[in-house]
Design a protein around this motif. Structure first.
Motif: not given
Length: 821
Positions: A1-12, A156-161
């Motif tokens: 499972m990849r981390d597809t959420i962290s990229w937007r946390k600060n923006l959100c 870049k692609t998201p990293q695996h958790r």
């Protein structure tokens, strides 16, 4: 499972703190409480981030295209258009599919439309209509998010958790067990200090054998003959006369020569990327496969092998590990009790050293039922083999800071911990062996569904991803069969009901009958009650649908030979009302199949080019039905139409159902200022609406049944049901597989028998991707991560079958043919 959420946390977070977005929420949800407004604020912030990431992708790849084109980019097909010929653009699209996988298809159009309604002051793209080209505009909220967030994310692609094993400590712990559908029972477990410290860390780590690049490899016939002789010598110590060498010497290699476009005899096999080895029945394909694995594994290369069933996987893993002295392990799913039943008779019962004197087959190591934690359980309730709470232990936390609080004031902690015996537990010997093995042996199901164990693996991966990164070779036995199995995993279909009595719902009803014949004690669980309720509505809706199909030929003619869903039927009804056909259906001449397809193509084109006002009206009417289509039996969300749906389900006859639909239908037509058909046409319209409502109910409730069916495996026998419906493929694969050509849909298809006296067949299907792409593209499946996959060797006897789209391996390869000497 990849981390597809962290990229937007600060923006959100910054969007949620925006006064402009807060004001928009308050004005749109005037009477909502603070909690509801906060949830909506968070949802809209995530929606803005996702939509703008998709629009940024469009800006980088195809800046002249409309915003709706993002939907096509996310399908995963490299269409032959100029924008997609650029490797950079294709890389951006592949990266974006990971982040926007939940926004593809119809979801993209829905969130795009909602984005358009938001105030421009909080957006960075100006867009009045979805079909327009988005234009960048300045924003006072995080004005640099295009360069600081979206462009770096697309690069870049998201990293695996990462996964970390947190062992329990000394003290009072709890676990929940659930048996035969009953509500979970909480079991207390006292962990003493000596047990908590028994094995604080793992004694094994994953043995890495390769790097990002996977260079080509070769082997000669002479080298394989020597390896075969070694195998014979080792097996002779166990009293086995396998004759690997003799069988290999009786095989001829026919290698493809590109210059002559023909085959010639050779003694040298080259492995690079995808390779295809074909041969007649019993020519020695499996023999060559096992010799190749032995040869490469002995050199320190890790090999993956895909076989047909669990028993074969365990037999070959035991052969390599216990007799040929090559570390090997089978990769099995979580249902160890079922797997043990499959391998006990053919392997464990009769084989092994001095079995008659109490000896045990060495493969028993992988099926140990010993759970040391049971010795500490302070309850008469015990978990069954295969249901151990290895990683689900928890403690109780105080609800409030009150030192006088007793047990009633404590609640279950959200954080889960791992059993202190984990690293020493016999139940997890297989995980230990997998980490050090040089040969991993799978079934197609375990290759797709099973995730790597926590012991030895730091990242959360499916085994397919682990093979991609850790194996130098992947050998696929009977690749033509595997290709079909992969297709079925991502596009299962089943007969819901027909005249045979062996349909999906018939079997399901018979299996469930065992529950109703008991004391119904299994109904104590809330989940079980919800499932049986969904089962009732599913069977009820299906019975009424099937009755309509059998008794109304005009309805069957209206459906035609094409698949349908509740949404597609309502869209068709609305289209016929807004754009009524000039020629009545009955007046149309009988057309050939080719003419029907041509007419359909013309209708699609004409619908797309229809006047803007007509499209707007159709869309408005469909938007008003959206809540009902998603929640057909929820009165609070579906409104009046949900009330009507529940009434139809209890109607004693079609006449009564039509009488309930008619008033609503007339009001619906009048509200939208549509043409009211004559009496005969109106009756057909209400019949079609009745059918569309029932299909919408079936669509929704059947989806719930299928999604939760595996939870009932402890209560009733599900083995005779289609297992592809019970186990959805993990979402990890969806970003790297192309979308199904007909769209990722769940739907139905009615096939009428040639004889009008025979009942037709109602099929159910769920398409989520092209499964065979997982196999045929595997050497480059995750190339977006800058990582080479394993050299993939497909072995089969019937794969070259151009007349069979199912079995034919349709890739341009240089095959090797095996012939008897």
């Amino acid at each position: 499972m990849r981390d597809t959420i962290s990229w937007r946390k600060n923006l959100c977070k910054k969007l949620c703190n925006s006064d402009e977005l807060k004001q928009h929420i308050v004005s749109s949800l005037v009477n909502a409480d603070t909690q509801v407004q906060q949830r909506e604020l968070k949802r809209l912030a995530q929606l803005i981030a996702d939509v703008e990431l998709g629009l940024t992708l469009l800006k980088e790849v195809a800046p002249e295209e409309p915003a709706t084109s993002v939907e096509a980019l996310l399908k995963g097909y490299r269409f032959p258009v100029e924008q997609l010929q650029s490797d950079r653009n294709w890389q951006l699209i592949q990266n974006a599919r990971f982040y926007l996988i939940k926004r593809k298809g119809r979801q993209w159009l829905r969130v795009l439309q909602e984005y358009i309604t938001l105030p421009e002051i909080i957006r960075i793209y100006s867009l009045e209509e979805a079909r327009n080209v988005p234009q960048p505009i300045p924003s006072s909220t995080y004005p640099t998010r295009l360069d600081k967030v979206y462009l770096p994310t697309l690069s870049k692609t998201p990293q695996h958790r990462q996964r970390k094993v947190n062992l329990v400590t000394e003290g009072q712990w709890y676990a929940k067990i659930s048996q035969k559908g009953h509500s979970p029972v909480e079991v207390p477990i006292e962990i003493p200090k000596e047990v908590a410290n028994i094995a604080p860390s793992s004694g094994v780590s994953l043995h890495h054998t390769r790097t990002e690049q996977n260079s080509q490899c070769s082997v000669t016939r002479e080298e394989l003959i020597l390896a075969a002789q070694e195998m014979d010598d080792k097996l002779s110590l166990f009293g086995q006369q396998e004759n690997y060498r003799n069988r290999l010497e009786n095989i001829l290699f026919q290698l493809y020569d590109a210059e002559s476009d023909n085959f010639h005899q050779g003694n040298h096999l080259n492995f690079e990327g995808l390779m295809h080895i074909v041969g007649l029945l019993n020519v020695g394909k499996s023999t060559l496969l096992e010799i190749l694995i032995y040869f490469f594994a002995k050199q320190g290369y890790r090999c993956g092998l895909m076989v047909n069933d669990v028993a074969t996987a365990v037999r070959l893993a035991s052969l390599f590990s216990h007799k040929l002295q090559i570390p090997a392990a089978p990769v099995l799913g979580s249902k160890r009790q079922e797997q043990l039943a499959k391998v006990y008779e053919p392997i464990l019962k009769s084989e092994g050293k001095e079995v008659t004197k109490g000896g045990m087959h060495p493969a028993w190591r992988w099926f140990s039922s010993v759970c040391p934690l049971l010795a500490l359980v302070q309850s008469e309730d015990k978990w069954e083999f295969g249901n151990e709470p290895c990683h689900k232990l928890y403690q109780k936390v105080l609800v409030a800071d009150n030192d006088d609080s007793d047990d009633e004031d404590r609640q279950e902690s959200d954080e889960k911990y791992t059993c202190p015996f984990y690293y020493k537990c016999p139940r997890h010997h297989l995980e230990h062996d997998i980490a050090t093995a040089l040969v991993w042996i799978f079934t197609p199901a375990s290759f797709i569904h099973t995730r790597v164990p926590r012991q030895g693996f730091e990242q959360d991966l499916t085994f397919a991803e682990a093979v991609y990164r850790e194996c130098k070779f992947l050998f696929v036995d009977e690749a033509d069969r595997v290709q079909i199995q992969f297709d079925e995993e991502f596009a299962p279909d089943e007969v819901l009901v027909d005249a045979s009595g062996n349909s999906f719902l018939n079997k399901l009803g018979l299996n469930l009958a065992t529950i109703y014949n008991s004391d119904r004690g299994d109904m104590a669980g809330d989940r079980f009650v919800a499932w049986t309720s969904a089962h009732y509505h599913t069977q009820n809706a299906t019975n009424r649908i099937y009755h309509l199909l059998l008794t109304h030929s005009k309805l069957v003619a209206w459906l035609g030979p094409l698949p349908f869903t509740g949404r597609s039927l309502f869209a068709r009804i609305i289209r016929d009302l807004v754009d009524p056909p000039e020629i009545p259906v009955s007046a149309k001449p009988k057309l050939t199949r080719q003419q029907i397809m041509e007419e359909r193509r013309k209708r699609i084109i004409e619908a797309d080019l229809a006047p803007t006002e007509q499209r707007r009206r159709r869309k408005q009417m469909m938007d008003e039905l959206d809540e009902f289509l998603q929640h057909p039996l929820n009165r609070g969300l579906g409104g009046e139409l949900s009330d009507l749906a529940l009434t139809i389900l209890t109607a004693e006859s079609d006449r009564q159902a039509l009488a309930e639909i008619a008033p609503w239908c007339k009001r619906w037509i009048e509200i939208h200022n549509l043409y009211l058909p004559d009496e005969t046409q109106f009756e057909e319209l209400t019949r079609n609406l009745q059918f569309a409502i029932l299909v919408t109910i079936l669509d929704n409730r059947l989806g719930f049944i299928v999604d939760n069916l595996s939870d009932l495996g402890r209560v009733m026998n599900l083995h005779d049901l289609n297992q592809d419906f019970l186990h959805r493929p993990p979402p990890d694969f969806l970003p790297v597989l192309p979308e199904s050509p007909v769209g990722n849909i769940l739907g139905f298809l009615y096939k009428q028998e040639r004889s009008v006296k025979k009942a037709g067949k109602l099929d159910y299907f769920r398409y989520v991707g092209v499964g065979r792409a997982l196999l045929l593209n595997f050497p480059k499946l995750f190339a977006v991560d800058d990582w080479d996959g394993p050299h993939t060797v497909l072995i089969s006897g019937t794969s070259y079958a151009p007349g069979s789209p199912a079995y034919h391996i349709n890739v341009k390869l240089k095959p090797t043919i095996l012939l008897p000497k």
